[in-house]
Design a protein around this motif. Structure first.
Motif, PDB file in Angstrom:
ATOM      1  N   UNK A 276      85.195 -25.202 -23.841  1.00  0.00           N
ATOM      2  CA  UNK A 276      84.289 -24.054 -23.890  1.00  0.00           C
ATOM      3  C   UNK A 276      83.443 -24.168 -25.150  1.00  0.00           C
ATOM      4  N   UNK A 277      82.547 -23.224 -25.314  1.00  0.00           N
ATOM      5  CA  UNK A 277      81.691 -23.213 -26.506  1.00  0.00           C
ATOM      6  C   UNK A 277      82.507 -23.079 -27.787  1.00  0.00           C
ATOM      7  N   UNK A 278      83.753 -22.628 -27.666  1.00  0.00           N
ATOM      8  CA  UNK A 278      84.586 -22.441 -28.845  1.00  0.00           C
ATOM      9  C   UNK A 278      84.800 -23.733 -29.617  1.00  0.00           C
ATOM     10  N   UNK A 279      84.757 -24.881 -28.927  1.00  0.00           N
ATOM     11  CA  UNK A 279      85.016 -26.158 -29.584  1.00  0.00           C
ATOM     12  C   UNK A 279      83.978 -26.456 -30.664  1.00  0.00           C
ATOM     13  N   UNK A 280      82.806 -25.796 -30.592  1.00  0.00           N
ATOM     14  CA  UNK A 280      81.737 -26.029 -31.558  1.00  0.00           C
ATOM     15  C   UNK A 280      81.808 -25.101 -32.773  1.00  0.00           C
ATOM     16  N   UNK A 281      82.758 -24.179 -32.809  1.00  0.00           N
ATOM     17  CA  UNK A 281      82.771 -23.178 -33.887  1.00  0.00           C
ATOM     18  C   UNK A 281      82.693 -23.780 -35.289  1.00  0.00           C
TER      19      UNK A 281
ATOM     20  N   UNK B 211      92.057 -25.248 -27.482  1.00  0.00           N
ATOM     21  CA  UNK B 211      91.478 -26.244 -26.584  1.00  0.00           C
ATOM     22  C   UNK B 211      92.429 -26.560 -25.434  1.00  0.00           C
ATOM     23  N   UNK B 212      93.715 -26.686 -25.702  1.00  0.00           N
ATOM     24  CA  UNK B 212      94.673 -26.988 -24.645  1.00  0.00           C
ATOM     25  C   UNK B 212      94.774 -25.838 -23.651  1.00  0.00           C
ATOM     26  N   UNK B 213      94.787 -24.615 -24.147  1.00  0.00           N
ATOM     27  CA  UNK B 213      94.826 -23.448 -23.255  1.00  0.00           C
ATOM     28  C   UNK B 213      93.558 -23.367 -22.421  1.00  0.00           C
ATOM     29  N   UNK B 214      92.434 -23.695 -23.039  1.00  0.00           N
ATOM     30  CA  UNK B 214      91.164 -23.690 -22.308  1.00  0.00           C
ATOM     31  C   UNK B 214      91.176 -24.735 -21.194  1.00  0.00           C
ATOM     32  N   UNK B 215      91.715 -25.903 -21.494  1.00  0.00           N
ATOM     33  CA  UNK B 215      91.742 -26.991 -20.527  1.00  0.00           C
ATOM     34  C   UNK B 215      92.625 -26.651 -19.327  1.00  0.00           C
ATOM     35  N   UNK B 216      93.654 -25.856 -19.560  1.00  0.00           N
ATOM     36  CA  UNK B 216      94.583 -25.510 -18.484  1.00  0.00           C
ATOM     37  C   UNK B 216      94.081 -24.362 -17.619  1.00  0.00           C
ATOM     38  N   UNK B 217      92.997 -23.693 -18.031  1.00  0.00           N
ATOM     39  CA  UNK B 217      92.588 -22.458 -17.371  1.00  0.00           C
ATOM     40  C   UNK B 217      91.619 -22.613 -16.201  1.00  0.00           C
TER      41      UNK B 217
ATOM     42  N   UNK C 197      72.502 -22.487 -29.649  1.00  0.00           N
ATOM     43  CA  UNK C 197      72.871 -21.903 -28.363  1.00  0.00           C
ATOM     44  C   UNK C 197      73.977 -22.771 -27.790  1.00  0.00           C
ATOM     45  N   UNK C 198      75.206 -22.281 -27.880  1.00  0.00           N
ATOM     46  CA  UNK C 198      76.376 -23.023 -27.399  1.00  0.00           C
ATOM     47  C   UNK C 198      76.828 -22.402 -26.081  1.00  0.00           C
ATOM     48  N   UNK C 199      76.683 -23.133 -24.992  1.00  0.00           N
ATOM     49  CA  UNK C 199      76.959 -22.579 -23.671  1.00  0.00           C
ATOM     50  C   UNK C 199      78.417 -22.770 -23.270  1.00  0.00           C
ATOM     51  N   UNK C 200      78.884 -21.877 -22.406  1.00  0.00           N
ATOM     52  CA  UNK C 200      80.092 -22.100 -21.617  1.00  0.00           C
ATOM     53  C   UNK C 200      79.613 -22.596 -20.258  1.00  0.00           C
ATOM     54  N   UNK C 201      79.904 -23.827 -19.916  1.00  0.00           N
ATOM     55  CA  UNK C 201      79.506 -24.339 -18.610  1.00  0.00           C
ATOM     56  C   UNK C 201      80.093 -23.468 -17.498  1.00  0.00           C
ATOM     57  N   UNK C 202      79.428 -23.372 -16.358  1.00  0.00           N
ATOM     58  CA  UNK C 202      79.984 -22.581 -15.249  1.00  0.00           C
ATOM     59  C   UNK C 202      81.423 -22.983 -14.938  1.00  0.00           C
ATOM     60  N   UNK C 203      82.268 -21.968 -14.807  1.00  0.00           N
ATOM     61  CA  UNK C 203      83.678 -22.221 -14.560  1.00  0.00           C
ATOM     62  C   UNK C 203      84.487 -22.513 -15.803  1.00  0.00           C
ATOM     63  N   UNK C 204      83.862 -22.416 -16.973  1.00  0.00           N
ATOM     64  CA  UNK C 204      84.526 -22.652 -18.250  1.00  0.00           C
ATOM     65  C   UNK C 204      84.305 -21.448 -19.161  1.00  0.00           C
ATOM     66  N   UNK C 205      85.254 -21.231 -20.074  1.00  0.00           N
ATOM     67  CA  UNK C 205      85.088 -20.136 -21.026  1.00  0.00           C
ATOM     68  C   UNK C 205      84.851 -18.816 -20.315  1.00  0.00           C
ATOM     69  N   UNK C 206      83.752 -18.146 -20.659  1.00  0.00           N
ATOM     70  CA  UNK C 206      83.443 -16.840 -20.080  1.00  0.00           C
ATOM     71  C   UNK C 206      82.400 -16.914 -18.957  1.00  0.00           C
ATOM     72  N   UNK C 207      82.046 -18.122 -18.537  1.00  0.00           N
ATOM     73  CA  UNK C 207      81.090 -18.272 -17.438  1.00  0.00           C
ATOM     74  C   UNK C 207      81.840 -18.401 -16.116  1.00  0.00           C
ATOM     75  N   UNK C 208      81.518 -17.554 -15.139  1.00  0.00           N
ATOM     76  CA  UNK C 208      82.230 -17.617 -13.857  1.00  0.00           C
ATOM     77  C   UNK C 208      81.961 -18.915 -13.113  1.00  0.00           C
ATOM     78  N   UNK C 209      82.893 -19.287 -12.268  1.00  0.00           N
ATOM     79  CA  UNK C 209      82.776 -20.514 -11.486  1.00  0.00           C
ATOM     80  C   UNK C 209      82.057 -20.246 -10.176  1.00  0.00           C
TER      81      UNK C 209
END
Length: 266
Positions: free
Chosen positions: A25-30, A172-178, A43-55
């Motif tokens: 998610x965009x969090x990796x760039x913090x 990052x690991x929790x994000x990857x599993x989500x 502008x750090x995006x959450x790709x669709x289906x990642x972070x807070x962007x719906x899939x």
């Protein structure tokens, strides 16, 4: 569609788009936001289906993600913006450069240059990792915060996992599993054609960086990236694995700054 793409924005000045990797998610760039935002609007995006962007179903493919990013750029008035991408994000910014939709681009550990058995390896190793992390989700904090277990979990992604920040690794690991559609996206990436080049003639500059100890996108793939984007400036990270933004963050920051510097400015 494009309004569903969540993003973080920070700083003032010429815009710079940051695109993360698969399952992230965009969090990796913090850690990079404060120094980069000193003279750019980040502008750090959450790709669709990642972070807070719906899939959406179509975003379980590489081509679908490209289409969504193009729609986002159009809606935000960001066509021709400078871009930095990591892993899957690196491939995405290279594709946008090929299509003439980007300014200067920096691709860190870009995917898309797998061939032969590397495709099977990519699919097997990523799907296995997703399954394991989902099964062990409740133990992720303990795994990430302990240097020994962190090293075991991240041996494939980092050259020095024992030195990493446990809190960042946990996130990052929790994000990857989500994300629910990561398995489908992994299968698409493993089967899709190799990334094409070169960048469109109007692209000011292309920079590609690779870790010499990358065990996900093996260093041999760097030669294919060079062949596809022959005009690119290339950087090796001697002490990095796939996550060179973790292993050598200062080096990565310098490469980004040089890569997005206006052509002709020294």
């Amino acid at each position: 569609m494009e309004n569903d793409v969540h993003f973080r924005s920070e700083g003032q000045g010429k815009p710079l788009l940051l695109v993360h990797g698969i399952g992230s998610s965009s969090r990796v760039w913090l850690p990079f936001l404060p120094p980069l935002a000193s003279d750019r609007t980040i502008i750090a995006v959450d790709l669709p289906g990642h972070g807070q962007s719906p899939a959406r179903q179509e975003d379980a493919t590489f081509s679908g993600l490209v289409t969504s990013l193009e729609a986002f750029l159009e809606a935000q008035g960001l066509n021709g913006v400078d871009m930095v991408g990591f892993s899957l994000g690196g491939r995405l910014v290279l594709e946008l450069a090929r299509r003439g939709r980007a300014g200067s681009v920096v691709a860190l550990s870009p995917g898309g240059f797998w061939a032969g058995w590397e495709r099977t390896y990519l699919k097997w190793t990523l799907l296995s990792s997703v399954s394991a992390l989902r099964l062990l989700r409740g133990f992720v904090p303990r795994l990430a915060l302990n240097a020994v277990t962190r090293s075991a979990v991240l041996a494939q992604l980092s050259a020095r996992p024992w030195t990493l920040n446990g809190d960042e690794v946990e996130a990052e690991l929790l994000s990857f599993a989500s994300p629910s559609h990561v398995p489908a996206l992994v299968r698409d990436l493993a089967a899709a054609p190799m990334q094409e080049g070169p960048a469109a003639p109007a692209t000011p500059k292309v920079t590609i960086a690779w870790g010499r100890h990358d065990r996900l996108c093996f260093p041999v793939q760097a030669q294919r990236a060079k062949a596809a984007f022959p005009g690119a400036t290339f950087h090796w990270f001697d002490d990095s694995g796939h996550y060179l933004i973790w292993d050598e963050p200062e080096h990565a920051l310098n490469v980004i700054r040089q890569g997005i510097k206006a052509v002709g400015i020294r």
